[in-house]
Design a protein around this motif. Structure first.
Motif, short mmCIF file in Angstrom:
data_model
loop_
_atom_site.label_atom_id
_atom_site.label_comp_id
_atom_site.label_asym_id
_atom_site.label_seq_id
_atom_site.Cartn_x
_atom_site.Cartn_y
_atom_site.Cartn_z
N ARG A 125 -0.50 0.43 -5.99
CA ARG A 125 -1.23 0.98 -7.13
C ARG A 125 -0.51 0.54 -8.40
NH1 ARG A 125 -1.04 6.21 -9.93
NH2 ARG A 125 -3.04 6.50 -11.01
N ASP A 150 -11.51 -1.98 -9.41
CA ASP A 150 -10.35 -1.85 -8.52
C ASP A 150 -9.76 -0.45 -8.66
OD1 ASP A 150 -7.93 -2.08 -7.12
OD2 ASP A 150 -7.78 -4.21 -7.61
N PRO A 183 0.83 -1.21 0.00
CA PRO A 183 0.00 0.00 0.00
C PRO A 183 0.86 1.26 0.00
CG PRO A 183 -0.88 -1.62 1.55
CD PRO A 183 0.44 -2.16 1.08
N ASN A 229 -7.20 0.69 -7.43
CA ASN A 229 -5.73 0.70 -7.49
C ASN A 229 -5.18 0.44 -8.89
OD1 ASN A 229 -4.92 1.38 -4.92
ND2 ASN A 229 -4.96 -0.72 -4.15
N LEU A 248 -1.38 -6.18 -8.12
CA LEU A 248 -2.47 -5.60 -7.32
C LEU A 248 -2.62 -6.32 -5.98
CD1 LEU A 248 -5.09 -5.05 -10.14
CD2 LEU A 248 -4.11 -3.25 -8.71
#
Length: 258
Positions: A65, A86, A41, A88, A60
């Protein structure tokens, strides 16, 4: 005159087969992205030559990201559909040589089954531009292991897929010395993991069809290669399936020194 290999368009008519039948990557690769590259993250990674998103899915899963960079519109659209929910995942129309990404905007760059299509000098300049200091580049391939099944499959491609020799030559040119030259003066690290796929006869036909060099329906070689594929399946199937055994080969390192 031999026509050039158009890496940016050659998979356009094979997207559905690519999604269904191409191999993913072993869990050890995901561990490497976290342990070595520090993905998680708050981090950003570019998946260059992202295709339908096979490697993006693993990236992912780290919580990072992911920006998929893909020049082929149908393949890019498949990834966009797959990850539409998603937040991200982002997708851009770009190439290894011209990603469209901002300078020093990513913490790592990954390329799965794609580096052999890149122009190395232009790609190195672009990767150096978009990477943040001390960022990693990770290059990944699934390469078939030698086996009786693979030897018959390889001979079939040599006999009935005229484009295969050129693709194979390009792939081999991106082996160890070429990759070390790409990272130089830094030294890349090489690791290998086991991987495999198992297919019934229908799946084996789909796996062949996902390859850019496989003759399509209407091609004079298509019927011949389909007949030989059926023979290979009958010879090598165990319990109704054949196994593609792969070495997942990974080269990783930094471009700005050890």
């Amino acid at each position: 005159m031999v026509e050039p290999l158009d890496s940016k368009a050659r998979f356009s008519d094979r997207v559905d087969d690519y999604v269904r039948y191409r191999p993913s990557y072993p869990a050890e690769l995901g561990d490497l992205f976290v342990r070595v590259c520090g993905l998680g993250p708050g981090r950003v990674v570019a998946d260059v030559g992202s295709g339908t998103g096979i490697l993006s899915r693993m990236l992912l899963a780290t919580g990072a990201r992911v920006i998929g960079v893909e020049p082929n519109a149908p393949m890019r659209a498949a990834a966009e559909r797959a990850f539409s929910g998603d937040a991200n995942f982002a997708s851009v129309a770009g190439s290894a040589e011209s990603t469209t990404l901002e300078t020093e905007s990513v913490d790592a760059i990954a390329a799965g089954q794609a580096f052999h299509w890149f122009d190395p000098p232009a790609t190195r300049a672009e990767f150096t531009r978009i990477l943040r200091p001390r960022g990693y580049v990770v290059l990944v391939w699934n390469r078939r292991k030698d086996s009786p099944f693979d030897r018959d499959y390889e001979a079939m491609l040599d006999a009935h897929a005229p484009d295969y020799a050129r693709v194979r030559a390009r792939d081999r040119a991106s082996s160890g010395p070429g990759i070390q030259a790409f990272f130089a003066p830094s030294v890349a690290t090489f690791v290998r993991f086991d991987n495999e796929q198992r297919f019934d006869e229908e799946g084996l036909r789909g796996r062949l069809a996902s390859s850019s060099y496989a003759p399509r329906p209407g091609d004079p070689q298509n019927q011949a290669i389909q007949r030989r594929l059926a023979e290979i399946f009958r010879i090598h199937a165990v319990g109704g399936v054949v196994t593609f055994a792969y070495d997942t080969e990974v080269w990783y390192g930094r471009l700005d020194g050890p």
